[in-house]
Design a protein around this motif. Structure first.
Motif, PDB file in Angstrom:
ATOM      1  N   PRO A 143      49.584  50.947  46.177  1.00 53.52           N
ATOM      2  CA  PRO A 143      48.174  50.964  45.760  1.00 53.52           C
ATOM      3  C   PRO A 143      47.222  50.960  46.957  1.00 53.52           C
ATOM      4  O   PRO A 143      47.461  50.279  47.959  1.00 53.52           O
TER       5      PRO A 143
ATOM      6  N   PHE B 233      44.237  49.671  47.177  1.00 56.94           N
ATOM      7  CA  PHE B 233      43.560  48.394  47.414  1.00 56.94           C
ATOM      8  C   PHE B 233      44.434  47.448  48.218  1.00 56.94           C
ATOM      9  O   PHE B 233      43.933  46.632  48.998  1.00 56.94           O
ATOM     10  N   TRP B 234      45.774  47.553  48.054  1.00 55.36           N
ATOM     11  CA  TRP B 234      46.670  46.689  48.831  1.00 55.36           C
ATOM     12  C   TRP B 234      46.597  47.054  50.306  1.00 55.36           C
ATOM     13  O   TRP B 234      46.505  46.182  51.170  1.00 55.36           O
TER      14      TRP B 234
ATOM     15  N   VAL C 116      37.138  54.686  44.186  1.00 56.52           N
ATOM     16  CA  VAL C 116      36.604  53.493  43.535  1.00 56.52           C
ATOM     17  C   VAL C 116      37.190  52.221  44.141  1.00 56.52           C
ATOM     18  O   VAL C 116      36.468  51.303  44.544  1.00 56.52           O
ATOM     19  N   LEU C 117      38.526  52.145  44.223  1.00 56.34           N
ATOM     20  CA  LEU C 117      39.172  50.937  44.735  1.00 56.34           C
ATOM     21  C   LEU C 117      38.869  50.727  46.218  1.00 56.34           C
ATOM     22  O   LEU C 117      38.625  49.602  46.650  1.00 56.34           O
ATOM     23  N   THR C 118      38.890  51.803  46.994  1.00 59.33           N
ATOM     24  CA  THR C 118      38.596  51.683  48.424  1.00 59.33           C
ATOM     25  C   THR C 118      37.179  51.178  48.640  1.00 59.33           C
ATOM     26  O   THR C 118      36.936  50.289  49.474  1.00 59.33           O
ATOM     27  N   GLU C 119      36.221  51.734  47.908  1.00 64.30           N
ATOM     28  CA  GLU C 119      34.836  51.303  48.060  1.00 64.30           C
ATOM     29  C   GLU C 119      34.645  49.863  47.607  1.00 64.30           C
ATOM     30  O   GLU C 119      33.850  49.119  48.190  1.00 64.30           O
ATOM     31  N   THR C 120      35.395  49.446  46.596  1.00 65.07           N
ATOM     32  CA  THR C 120      35.278  48.071  46.122  1.00 65.07           C
ATOM     33  C   THR C 120      35.815  47.091  47.148  1.00 65.07           C
ATOM     34  O   THR C 120      35.196  46.055  47.434  1.00 65.07           O
ATOM     35  N   VAL C 121      36.963  47.399  47.731  1.00 69.58           N
ATOM     36  CA  VAL C 121      37.573  46.506  48.732  1.00 69.58           C
ATOM     37  C   VAL C 121      36.692  46.401  49.965  1.00 69.58           C
ATOM     38  O   VAL C 121      36.499  45.306  50.517  1.00 69.58           O
TER      39      VAL C 121
ATOM     40  N   GLY D 100      31.836  54.693  43.666  1.00 73.47           N
ATOM     41  CA  GLY D 100      32.900  53.821  43.178  1.00 73.47           C
ATOM     42  C   GLY D 100      32.427  52.387  43.019  1.00 73.47           C
ATOM     43  O   GLY D 100      32.654  51.755  41.980  1.00 73.47           O
TER      44      GLY D 100
ATOM     45  N   THR E 183      31.823  50.191  39.560  1.00 71.32           N
ATOM     46  CA  THR E 183      32.480  48.894  39.406  1.00 71.32           C
ATOM     47  C   THR E 183      31.471  47.800  39.091  1.00 71.32           C
ATOM     48  O   THR E 183      31.669  46.994  38.167  1.00 71.32           O
TER      49      THR E 183
END
Length: 330
Positions: free
Chosen positions: A165, A167-168, A299-304, A311, A315
């Motif tokens: 993933p 985000f990991w 989305v996940l990259t921008e959130t992290v 993204g 969220t």
């Protein structure tokens, strides 16, 4: 009358008309398919949004509003109507370019999307460049060395980036390069010291810092971009590598490659001067698909990384039950 008795210029004209009709039919079919896809996407997203456990009315007015105010806002938002009628109203406004109002920002959703999109565009473009620079050579090498050690190493590298993933990787990257080694800056797009000193002319932070002539701000923005772009770029590298490897294996069995080798061309020249041009067509399609997936998959990259793009906007809209913002972003 047979075709042999029809003048050639009339045959050519008929063929031209047929080709134009076929092209027009293809464009119309593609347009209808795209319209149906977008309507279906809007319908699914809209219905899911309406069944979320959060209350959009409470998200707009707060938990301490009176019952009278709650009923007024619910009527104003059209939530008292059947779900199909709500969707039809939303769809008619959407066709007119009206995405509704955002609860979070208090602005039209379309204006928010135009403001947040440049950050996503910049991140996705940087990731795609990383994917091209690393993915194409690795794919060529793996395809040429099919079944050998280098091929297996590259395939494991690509499979890892495609499977783990995003985000990991992002969290590990922050812990390693920001917290532990202090080599790169943390979340965000630019340091707070420069954020309000740069005029957002284009929305692209690297371009705006250069236009402002602030080299230190440019370096800071570039340093902030390195880690999220590398994480997202790794995913892109994995996909491009796998596809280029497959294209290369197929191309190496073609007759023109055998001819080039008979003429004494080195293996490096075979790969770069013969194989790469031969696979350029499908490669461009792969790059286009990769770019699209990066734009929608950030989305996940921008959130992290707290990257202020679409993204993160979507969220935050989900957490705030801002359905207009979620639908517009989707």
């Amino acid at each position: 009358m047979s075709d042999t008795h029809i003048p050639s210029h009339i045959q050519e004209r008929h063929q031209l008309i047929w080709w134009r009709s076929a092209a027009l039919g293809a464009w119309v079919g593609a347009g209808l398919a795209m319209a149906a896809t977008l309507v279906g996407l809007a319908a699914v997203t809209f219905i899911i949004g309406r069944f979320l456990p959060t209350d959009p009315v409470l998200a707009a007015i707060g938990d301490h509003a009176t019952a009278e105010l709650y009923d007024q806002i619910r009527l104003a938002m059209g939530l008292d109507k059947p779900i199909l009628m709500q969707f039809w109203t939303y769809l008619t406004r959407l066709i007119q370019g009206d995405f509704g109002q955002s609860i979070m920002t208090g602005q039209p959703v379309l204006r928010d999307l135009l403001a947040f999109f440049p950050a996503t565009f910049e991140l996705a473009t940087a990731a795609l460049l990383i994917g091209i620079v690393l993915g194409v050579p690795l794919g060529l090498i793996a395809g040429h060395a099919q079944g050998r050690v280098s091929d297996h190493i590259i395939r494991v590298f690509a499979l890892t980036g495609y499977s783990v993933p995003v985000f990991w990787f992002g969290l590990v990257g922050l812990v390693l390069f920001y917290v532990t080694l202090d080599l790169l800056p943390g979340p965000g797009r630019i340091d707070v010291a420069y954020e309000y000193a740069i005029e957002p002319k284009t929305g692209l932070i690297l371009v705006d810092t250069l236009l402002a002539g602030d080299i230190e701000a440019f370096r800071d923005a570039l340093a902030h971009l390195v880690l999220p772009a590398s994480i997202l770029g790794y995913y892109c590298v994995s996909y491009i590598t796998r596809m280029v490897r497959s294209f290369t294996i197929d191309s190496l069995h073609q007759e023109f490659i055998v001819t080039a080798r008979i003429k004494g061309a080195s293996e490096a020249r075979v790969l770069w001067a013969h194989v790469l041009p031969a696979i350029s067509g499908p490669l461009i399609m792969v790059l286009a698909l990769s770019y699209a997936s990066l734009l929608e998959g950030a989305v996940l990259t921008e959130t992290v990384f707290a990257w202020p793009g679409l993204g993160l906007y979507i969220t935050n809209a989900l957490f705030n039950a801002d359905l207009n913002a979620v639908l517009g972003g989707t």
